[in-house]
Design a protein around this motif. Structure first.
Motif, PDB file in Angstrom:
ATOM      1  N   GLY A 183      41.266  37.226  46.419  1.00  7.92           N
ATOM      2  CA  GLY A 183      39.872  36.973  46.807  1.00  7.92           C
ATOM      3  C   GLY A 183      38.979  36.743  45.601  1.00  7.92           C
ATOM      4  N   PHE A 184      39.490  36.007  44.608  1.00  3.93           N
ATOM      5  CA  PHE A 184      38.702  35.756  43.385  1.00  3.93           C
ATOM      6  C   PHE A 184      37.333  35.169  43.728  1.00  3.93           C
ATOM      7  N   ARG A 185      37.371  34.079  44.499  1.00  2.00           N
ATOM      8  CA  ARG A 185      36.125  33.376  44.830  1.00  2.00           C
ATOM      9  C   ARG A 185      35.668  33.822  46.224  1.00  2.00           C
ATOM     10  N   PRO A 186      34.366  33.878  46.437  1.00  2.00           N
ATOM     11  CA  PRO A 186      33.879  34.367  47.732  1.00  2.00           C
ATOM     12  C   PRO A 186      34.069  33.363  48.862  1.00  2.00           C
ATOM     13  N   HIS A 243      37.977  40.554  42.937  1.00  7.43           N
ATOM     14  CA  HIS A 243      36.825  39.657  43.065  1.00  7.43           C
ATOM     15  C   HIS A 243      36.227  39.347  41.696  1.00  7.43           C
ATOM     16  N   CYS A 244      35.752  38.138  41.548  1.00 12.74           N
ATOM     17  CA  CYS A 244      35.160  37.701  40.279  1.00 12.74           C
ATOM     18  C   CYS A 244      33.835  38.427  40.046  1.00 12.74           C
ATOM     19  N   ILE A 245      33.811  39.298  39.045  1.00 14.85           N
ATOM     20  CA  ILE A 245      32.597  40.094  38.810  1.00 14.85           C
ATOM     21  C   ILE A 245      31.464  39.216  38.269  1.00 14.85           C
ATOM     22  N   PHE A 246      31.832  38.056  37.725  1.00 12.87           N
ATOM     23  CA  PHE A 246      30.816  37.142  37.193  1.00 12.87           C
ATOM     24  C   PHE A 246      29.942  36.544  38.293  1.00 12.87           C
ATOM     25  N   GLU A 247      30.429  36.586  39.547  1.00 10.87           N
ATOM     26  CA  GLU A 247      29.577  36.135  40.655  1.00 10.87           C
ATOM     27  C   GLU A 247      28.295  36.958  40.670  1.00 10.87           C
ATOM     28  N   TYR A 250      26.118  36.094  37.245  1.00  9.02           N
ATOM     29  CA  TYR A 250      25.466  34.819  37.016  1.00  9.02           C
ATOM     30  C   TYR A 250      25.572  33.796  38.142  1.00  9.02           C
ATOM     31  N   PHE A 251      26.782  33.605  38.729  1.00  9.21           N
ATOM     32  CA  PHE A 251      26.968  32.417  39.571  1.00  9.21           C
ATOM     33  C   PHE A 251      26.193  32.436  40.875  1.00  9.21           C
ATOM     34  N   ALA A 252      26.349  33.517  41.621  1.00 13.24           N
ATOM     35  CA  ALA A 252      25.844  33.507  42.996  1.00 13.24           C
ATOM     36  C   ALA A 252      24.319  33.527  43.012  1.00 13.24           C
ATOM     37  N   PRO A 389      38.290  33.128  28.034  1.00 16.88           N
ATOM     38  CA  PRO A 389      38.013  32.083  29.036  1.00 16.88           C
ATOM     39  C   PRO A 389      38.548  32.460  30.417  1.00 16.88           C
ATOM     40  N   CYS A 390      38.051  31.736  31.418  1.00 14.64           N
ATOM     41  CA  CYS A 390      38.463  31.985  32.808  1.00 14.64           C
ATOM     42  C   CYS A 390      39.490  30.942  33.234  1.00 14.64           C
ATOM     43  N   PHE A 391      40.512  31.385  33.979  1.00 14.49           N
ATOM     44  CA  PHE A 391      41.506  30.443  34.531  1.00 14.49           C
ATOM     45  C   PHE A 391      41.465  30.423  36.056  1.00 14.49           C
ATOM     46  N   TYR A 392      40.389  30.998  36.614  1.00 13.78           N
ATOM     47  CA  TYR A 392      40.344  31.164  38.069  1.00 13.78           C
ATOM     48  C   TYR A 392      39.177  30.414  38.717  1.00 13.78           C
ATOM     49  N   GLY A 393      38.898  29.215  38.222  1.00 10.70           N
ATOM     50  CA  GLY A 393      37.919  28.392  38.923  1.00 10.70           C
ATOM     51  C   GLY A 393      36.553  28.342  38.296  1.00 10.70           C
ATOM     52  N   VAL A 394      36.440  28.795  37.039  1.00 15.35           N
ATOM     53  CA  VAL A 394      35.151  28.735  36.351  1.00 15.35           C
ATOM     54  C   VAL A 394      35.365  27.995  35.043  1.00 15.35           C
ATOM     55  N   ASP A 395      34.456  27.078  34.758  1.00 14.67           N
ATOM     56  CA  ASP A 395      34.601  26.288  33.548  1.00 14.67           C
ATOM     57  C   ASP A 395      33.956  27.030  32.383  1.00 14.67           C
ATOM     58  N   TYR A 442      37.955  44.398  41.029  1.00 10.54           N
ATOM     59  CA  TYR A 442      37.287  43.255  40.400  1.00 10.54           C
ATOM     60  C   TYR A 442      38.104  42.653  39.274  1.00 10.54           C
ATOM     61  N   CYS A 443      37.952  41.323  39.139  1.00  8.82           N
ATOM     62  CA  CYS A 443      38.463  40.660  37.946  1.00  8.82           C
ATOM     63  C   CYS A 443      37.376  40.771  36.889  1.00  8.82           C
ATOM     64  N   THR A 444      37.755  41.237  35.707  1.00 16.06           N
ATOM     65  CA  THR A 444      36.809  41.326  34.587  1.00 16.06           C
ATOM     66  C   THR A 444      37.397  40.623  33.359  1.00 16.06           C
ATOM     67  N   ALA A 445      38.336  39.691  33.613  1.00 14.86           N
ATOM     68  CA  ALA A 445      39.133  39.131  32.518  1.00 14.86           C
ATOM     69  C   ALA A 445      38.304  38.451  31.429  1.00 14.86           C
ATOM     70  N   CYS A 446      37.166  37.847  31.787  1.00 11.94           N
ATOM     71  CA  CYS A 446      36.413  37.154  30.726  1.00 11.94           C
ATOM     72  C   CYS A 446      35.702  38.141  29.807  1.00 11.94           C
ATOM     73  N   PHE A 447      35.670  39.432  30.183  1.00  5.69           N
ATOM     74  CA  PHE A 447      35.122  40.451  29.294  1.00  5.69           C
ATOM     75  C   PHE A 447      36.224  41.282  28.632  1.00  5.69           C
TER      76      PHE A 447
HETATM   77  S1  SF4 Z   1      37.817  35.593  34.352  1.00  7.56           S
HETATM   78 FE1  SF4 Z   1      35.617  36.081  34.570  1.00  7.56          FE
HETATM   79  S2  SF4 Z   1      34.700  34.272  35.526  1.00  7.56           S
HETATM   80 FE2  SF4 Z   1      36.934  34.133  35.838  1.00  7.56          FE
HETATM   81  S3  SF4 Z   1      37.336  35.096  37.828  1.00  7.56           S
HETATM   82 FE3  SF4 Z   1      37.577  36.695  36.291  1.00  7.56          FE
HETATM   83  S4  SF4 Z   1      35.533  37.654  36.132  1.00  7.56           S
HETATM   84 FE4  SF4 Z   1      35.283  35.682  37.164  1.00  7.56          FE
END
Ligand code: SF4
Length: 453
Positions: A183-186, A243-247, A250-252, A389-395, A442-447
């Protein structure tokens, strides 16, 4: 934060409503922030699919006349962000195909992590691809599946892909919505006011068309929409939420409910946490608009320092379609933001932003505030340093372009010319997002660089 990290897409699906394509159009409007390069809608009149897609904003791609050709009671739509040099109309969605069972359109938000491997295998077996999109893999997997029914073919296809996907499929008589097991993206489900259903990347789309929120599509769940039936649910995967914590960062849109909670309230809570862990003596708290606004309100409320709109954003500069070079990015900052001198002059300013990616935008903003007469500028960031960087749908830019991957916080502070700099730490971010601190949700991979897939 401006222009550095971009959500790649938004998806929407409307089923069982006589104005389906119009509702898809309005929904895409409210999801425009998730992609501005291209937009498209496919509708079904029960015997045939109709598709229109083009480069540009939703308002530019569609007009009354075009929408009238998208007839039928079901429609799916997409807005797209494209990376530099990859803005061909061929890569706009929905992706439409005719195959042995009939016609089908697909929209996709996310990124498949095994896309290349799947594509190479398909090419070895003779498949011909027209685009560079991951989504085209799905069309081929469905078309080549040995199963007899579309539902079984979709299940067969999604079991061969990995990564992040919120998908909506449209056939002549049915619609399907699916989220990957993490459920990365909502993706949320709602009920339309005069009958029928809507699925959309964010609930702000529901508000515009008067839909009632029912629930999120669960990670690993496939929903099937058929005439005169309530949506049926199939658990394709055991859910393992990430879930993508970046939503939230910033995104949502702040007026959306994402992953079960208000984006606005969550951002405000991040600002409060930031005030608790990184206080500073100052005269005024200002946001970098628009992303920093809710967190700056939270910071001001918790610290007791007055909140002001110290920077105005020009919303009318539009998009240029010029290659986003470094020079162009700098110019864009100047075109977009201007200081409110009355608010800033002679003051010690706390400026709140949602993230720092390359650092160049922050440096320009701080220089601008000092030129406007700020005596001190303290930067506070409502997320942890963006290091991966993100590999799950965010540039996102490559790691070597992410300032926090290459400098310490003190070095960044010096680079952006701030009097002090502090970030929210991972623990405080998780505390703001959910009080029970479920890091595993939550996914927090970009941090953190901890990639799950
Ligand atoms: S890597 Fe960051 S931007 Fe990409 S899904 Fe995970 S939290 Fe969201």
């Amino acid at each position: 934060m401006l222009e550095n990290i971009n959500e790649k897409c938004a998806v929407v699906g409307i089923f069982g409503h006589k104005e389906a394509s119009k509702l898809a159009y309005f929904s895409l409007h409210s999801l425009q922030h998730r992609g501005q390069e291209a937009a498209g809608i496919s509708s079904s009149d029960g015997t045939k699919l109709h598709t229109i897609k083009d480069r540009g904003l939703v308002m530019r791609v569609f007009d009354e006349e075009k929408l009238a050709t998208l007839s039928g009671n079901s429609a799916i739509g997409h807005t797209r962000y494209s990376t530099a040099g990859d803005d061909s109309i061929l890569d706009a969605q929905p992706v439409f195909a005719r195959y042995d069972l009939g016609e089908m359109s697909i929209v996709h938000n996310g990124n498949l992590t095994n896309a290349e491997e799947v594509r190479n295998k398909l090419i070895e077996k003779g498949a011909i691809f027209q685009t560079f999109m991951d989504t085209e893999n799905l069309i081929h997997l469905i078309a080549k599946s040995s199963k007899d029914k579309l539902l079984d073919r979709i299940i067969d296809a999604v079991q061969r892909i990995e990564g992040a996907f919120s998908l909506v499929f449209l056939s002549r008589t049915k619609m399907f919505a699916m989220r990957d097991r993490h459920g990365f993206r909502p993706l949320s489900l709602g009920r339309l006011p005069n009958g029928g259903y809507i699925v959309a990347s964010e609930t702000c789309a529901f508000d515009l068309v008067g839909a009632e929120f029912i629930r999120d599509v669960e990670p690993g769940e496939l929903l099937i929409f058929e005439e005169d039936k309530a949506p049926q649910s199939i658990k394709v995967y055991e859910p393992t939420p990430k879930h993508c914590i970046f939503e939230y960062v910033y995104f949502a849109r702040p007026d959306s409910q994402v992953f079960g909670q208000s984006v606005y309230q969550t951002r405000k809570e991040m600002g409060k946490e930031l005030a608790r862990i990184a206080p500073v003596e100052a005269d005024v708290v200002i946001p970098v608009p628009d992303g920093g606004v809710p967190s700056a309100i939270g910071y001001a409320q918790e610290s007791g320092i007055p909140y002001e709109m110290g920077i105005m954003r020009n919303h009318y500069i539009g998009r240029t379609f010029i290659e986003p070079t470094q020079e162009m990015r700098d110019l864009k900052v100047k075109m977009k933001l201007s200081p409110m001198i009355d608010i800033i002059k002679g003051k010690r300013v706390v400026v709140i932003d949602d993230s720092i990616v390359r650092g160049t935008t922050s440096r320009r903003i701080i220089r601008m505030l000092k030129d406007a007469g700020a005596t001190e500028v303290h930067m506070r960031v409502s997320s942890p340093p963006t290091t991966d960087p993100c590999f799950y749908g965010v540039d996102t830019p490559d790691k070597d372009k992410l300032i926090a991957a290459n400098m310490t916080t003190d070095e960044i502070c010096e680079y952006i010319e701030a009097d002090s700099l502090a970030y929210l730490d991972e623990e405080s971010l998780l505390r703001s997002v959910n009080s029970d601190m479920q890091e595993e949700k939550y996914c927090t991979a970009c941090f953190t660089g901890k990639y799950i897939v």
